[in-house]
Design an enzyme around this catalytic site. Structure first.
Site, PDB file in Angstrom:
ATOM      1  N   ASP A 177       0.845  -1.195   0.000  1.00  0.00           N
ATOM      2  CA  ASP A 177       0.000   0.000   0.000  1.00  0.00           C
ATOM      3  C   ASP A 177       0.883   1.248   0.000  1.00  0.00           C
ATOM      4  O   ASP A 177       1.883   1.323   0.706  1.00  0.00           O
ATOM      5  CB  ASP A 177      -0.904  -0.007   1.234  1.00  0.00           C
ATOM      6  N   ASN A 199     -12.862  -3.013   2.689  1.00  0.00           N
ATOM      7  CA  ASN A 199     -13.778  -1.891   2.830  1.00  0.00           C
ATOM      8  C   ASN A 199     -14.740  -1.909   1.644  1.00  0.00           C
ATOM      9  O   ASN A 199     -14.299  -1.942   0.494  1.00  0.00           O
ATOM     10  CB  ASN A 199     -13.006  -0.565   2.851  1.00  0.00           C
ATOM     11  N   GLN A 246     -14.092   2.928   1.583  1.00  0.00           N
ATOM     12  CA  GLN A 246     -13.512   2.510   0.302  1.00  0.00           C
ATOM     13  C   GLN A 246     -13.256   3.737  -0.568  1.00  0.00           C
ATOM     14  O   GLN A 246     -14.129   4.593  -0.737  1.00  0.00           O
ATOM     15  CB  GLN A 246     -14.435   1.531  -0.439  1.00  0.00           C
ATOM     16  N   HIS A 283     -10.329  -4.958  -3.254  1.00  0.00           N
ATOM     17  CA  HIS A 283      -8.997  -5.215  -2.703  1.00  0.00           C
ATOM     18  C   HIS A 283      -9.108  -5.622  -1.250  1.00  0.00           C
ATOM     19  O   HIS A 283      -9.971  -5.161  -0.518  1.00  0.00           O
ATOM     20  CB  HIS A 283      -8.073  -4.004  -2.859  1.00  0.00           C
ATOM     21  N   HIS A 321      -7.048  -5.717   2.238  1.00  0.00           N
ATOM     22  CA  HIS A 321      -5.901  -5.195   2.980  1.00  0.00           C
ATOM     23  C   HIS A 321      -5.339  -6.299   3.883  1.00  0.00           C
ATOM     24  O   HIS A 321      -6.101  -7.008   4.547  1.00  0.00           O
ATOM     25  CB  HIS A 321      -6.316  -4.038   3.885  1.00  0.00           C
TER      26      HIS A 321
END
Ligand code: DGP
Length: 114
Positions: free
Chosen positions: A30, A87, A94, A100, A102
């Site tokens: 990230d 999210n 989001q 995606h 995390h």
């Protein structure tokens, strides 16, 4: 073809620190890490949110989880423990509308998350 930023990362059109890739799934660091280890696991298929996934995505969704566990182990955070988060939509925070997952580790996490 989708033009979202994560699809471009998956195609190699935008640089990212990629830690895993195969023909269906890509994982990378990230850009704004919220923990010492913060990885994102994405499908190459441009599914915008978890809510948009369907029964046809069941195998792919399972693979995202298995890749998350693999990259967590390879990053050395699995034994200590890590947090996985998806999210979904605005109220959950989001910001990138490409599904995606995390993977966060390297520090303790509170529960409930707040
Ligand atoms: P979310 O809030 O769940 O939509 O998380 C989006 C995450 O994506 C956020 O933690 C920051 C990360 N991110 C956004 N743009 C980029 C980028 O261009 N490269 C990388 N590596 N991460 C990004």
């Amino acid at each position: 073809m989708s033009d979202n930023i994560f699809t471009k990362i998956a195609r190699g059109e935008i640089p990212a620190d990629i830690v895993y890739k195969d023909d269906e799934v890509v994982a990378f660091r990230d850009i704004n890490p919220q923990a010492p280890t913060h990885l994102l696991v994405i499908p190459r298929k441009p599914i915008p949110t978890l809510d948009a996934a369907g029964p046809e995505d069941a195998t792919l969704l399972g693979k995202l989880l298995l890749v998350a566990a693999q990259v967590a182990r390879e990053s050395g955070i699995a034994e200590q423990g890590y947090r996985t988060v998806i999210n979904c939509n605005a109220a959950a925070g989001q910001t990138v509308y490409h599904l995606h997952l995390h993977v966060l580790g390297g520090r303790p996490f509170n529960w409930p998350p707040g």
